[in-house]
Design a protein around this motif. Sequence first.
Motif, PDB file in Angstrom:
ATOM      1  N   SER A 157       0.813  -1.209   0.000  1.00 10.05           N
ATOM      2  CA  SER A 157       0.000   0.000   0.000  1.00 10.05           C
ATOM      3  C   SER A 157       0.848   1.262   0.000  1.00 10.05           C
ATOM      4  O   SER A 157       0.665   2.132  -0.841  1.00 10.05           O
ATOM      5  CB  SER A 157      -0.947  -0.002   1.201  1.00 10.05           C
ATOM      6  OG  SER A 157      -1.838   1.070   1.131  1.00 10.05           O
ATOM      7  N   ALA A 193      -0.679   3.922   6.499  1.00  6.10           N
ATOM      8  CA  ALA A 193      -1.860   4.154   7.345  1.00  6.10           C
ATOM      9  C   ALA A 193      -3.101   3.528   6.706  1.00  6.10           C
ATOM     10  O   ALA A 193      -3.916   2.901   7.396  1.00  6.10           O
ATOM     11  CB  ALA A 193      -2.066   5.648   7.549  1.00  6.10           C
ATOM     12  N   PHE A 194      -3.232   3.682   5.402  1.00  8.43           N
ATOM     13  CA  PHE A 194      -4.362   3.105   4.676  1.00  8.43           C
ATOM     14  C   PHE A 194      -4.364   1.584   4.792  1.00  8.43           C
ATOM     15  O   PHE A 194      -5.390   0.957   5.055  1.00  8.43           O
ATOM     16  CB  PHE A 194      -4.269   3.537   3.213  1.00  8.43           C
ATOM     17  CG  PHE A 194      -5.292   2.918   2.308  1.00  8.43           C
ATOM     18  CD1 PHE A 194      -6.610   3.346   2.324  1.00  8.43           C
ATOM     19  CD2 PHE A 194      -4.930   1.918   1.420  1.00  8.43           C
ATOM     20  CE1 PHE A 194      -7.557   2.786   1.476  1.00  8.43           C
ATOM     21  CE2 PHE A 194      -5.868   1.347   0.565  1.00  8.43           C
ATOM     22  CZ  PHE A 194      -7.182   1.782   0.599  1.00  8.43           C
ATOM     23  N   LEU A 196      -2.740  -0.356   7.084  1.00  6.22           N
ATOM     24  CA  LEU A 196      -2.880  -0.848   8.457  1.00  6.22           C
ATOM     25  C   LEU A 196      -4.316  -0.753   8.950  1.00  6.22           C
ATOM     26  O   LEU A 196      -4.754  -1.596   9.736  1.00  6.22           O
ATOM     27  CB  LEU A 196      -1.943  -0.080   9.388  1.00  6.22           C
ATOM     28  CG  LEU A 196      -0.453  -0.395   9.235  1.00  6.22           C
ATOM     29  CD1 LEU A 196       0.371   0.462  10.176  1.00  6.22           C
ATOM     30  CD2 LEU A 196      -0.170  -1.866   9.472  1.00  6.22           C
ATOM     31  N   SER A 197      -5.052   0.248   8.489  1.00  8.09           N
ATOM     32  CA  SER A 197      -6.458   0.340   8.883  1.00  8.09           C
ATOM     33  C   SER A 197      -7.227  -0.873   8.368  1.00  8.09           C
ATOM     34  O   SER A 197      -8.059  -1.446   9.073  1.00  8.09           O
ATOM     35  CB  SER A 197      -7.082   1.627   8.355  1.00  8.09           C
ATOM     36  OG  SER A 197      -7.130   1.626   6.935  1.00  8.09           O
ATOM     37  N   GLY A 198      -6.918  -1.299   7.135  1.00  5.84           N
ATOM     38  CA  GLY A 198      -7.550  -2.495   6.591  1.00  5.84           C
ATOM     39  C   GLY A 198      -7.074  -3.756   7.282  1.00  5.84           C
ATOM     40  O   GLY A 198      -7.849  -4.695   7.498  1.00  5.84           O
ATOM     41  N   VAL A 200      -6.091  -4.047  10.443  1.00  2.05           N
ATOM     42  CA  VAL A 200      -6.722  -4.123  11.748  1.00  2.05           C
ATOM     43  C   VAL A 200      -8.178  -4.605  11.590  1.00  2.05           C
ATOM     44  O   VAL A 200      -8.665  -5.435  12.363  1.00  2.05           O
ATOM     45  CB  VAL A 200      -6.670  -2.764  12.462  1.00  2.05           C
ATOM     46  CG1 VAL A 200      -7.555  -2.767  13.710  1.00  2.05           C
ATOM     47  CG2 VAL A 200      -5.235  -2.416  12.839  1.00  2.05           C
ATOM     48  N   THR A 201      -8.862  -4.069  10.587  1.00  5.37           N
ATOM     49  CA  THR A 201     -10.247  -4.497  10.339  1.00  5.37           C
ATOM     50  C   THR A 201     -10.319  -5.986  10.076  1.00  5.37           C
ATOM     51  O   THR A 201     -11.214  -6.685  10.576  1.00  5.37           O
ATOM     52  CB  THR A 201     -10.826  -3.713   9.147  1.00  5.37           C
ATOM     53  OG1 THR A 201     -10.791  -2.323   9.437  1.00  5.37           O
ATOM     54  CG2 THR A 201     -12.264  -4.147   8.861  1.00  5.37           C
TER      55      THR A 201
END
Length: 207
Positions: A157, A193-194, A196-198, A200-201
């Motif tokens: 990413s 950041a983009f 890692l947000s996915g 974690v989800t």
Amino acid sequence: EWLGHALVGGKRLRPAMCHWGYVAAGADPDGPGHSEMIKAATALELLHQFALLHDDVMDESDLRRGVLAAHRQAERWHADVGARGDRAAFGRNLAVLLGDLALVQAHRLVATLGPALRELWHELCVELVLGQRGDLTGAAAGRRDRLHAERLAQLKSGSYTVARPLALGATAARGTPDVHRALHRYGIHAGVAFALSGFVTKLVSDD
């Protein structure tokens, strides 16, 4: 025709980053590098389609963007006409070929670009493969640690989605070294950041 249908939808994030890299480098929208930026942005979307098609096969996904994944579509066609052979294998093989076609079309566009853009494209493609390999081997090993997540986020990413597309646009605009450094710093952080947000989800949904 099938590839055209597969390209419908999506966020077009990578082409957008390519465009904004061009703009951030101070280029005139009607300048000489604009056509190169458009070709690079289109190639990025085709490359992304290649990655999605192969990714769906590897993950045995049923859906993509709310419709049947390509290999599931091909399985259905096989069943509808009572074709010979293994339906699942036929679907996988045809979807892989569709992804290959997207990659070939992307490379055809990039072949018309200048040397600096072609070199960036090569690096982006290698990083894409390395990221996907890390995803597969990490899943097989049960990796859930931060180091692995950050490395994948950087490759899949940070670089592929944001930093390299920005660099392609800035290169088409003949951006200065300072512009490239600033865009690279931003691209890596925003992309990670983009991702890692996915990540974690996905961990939350898996648990």
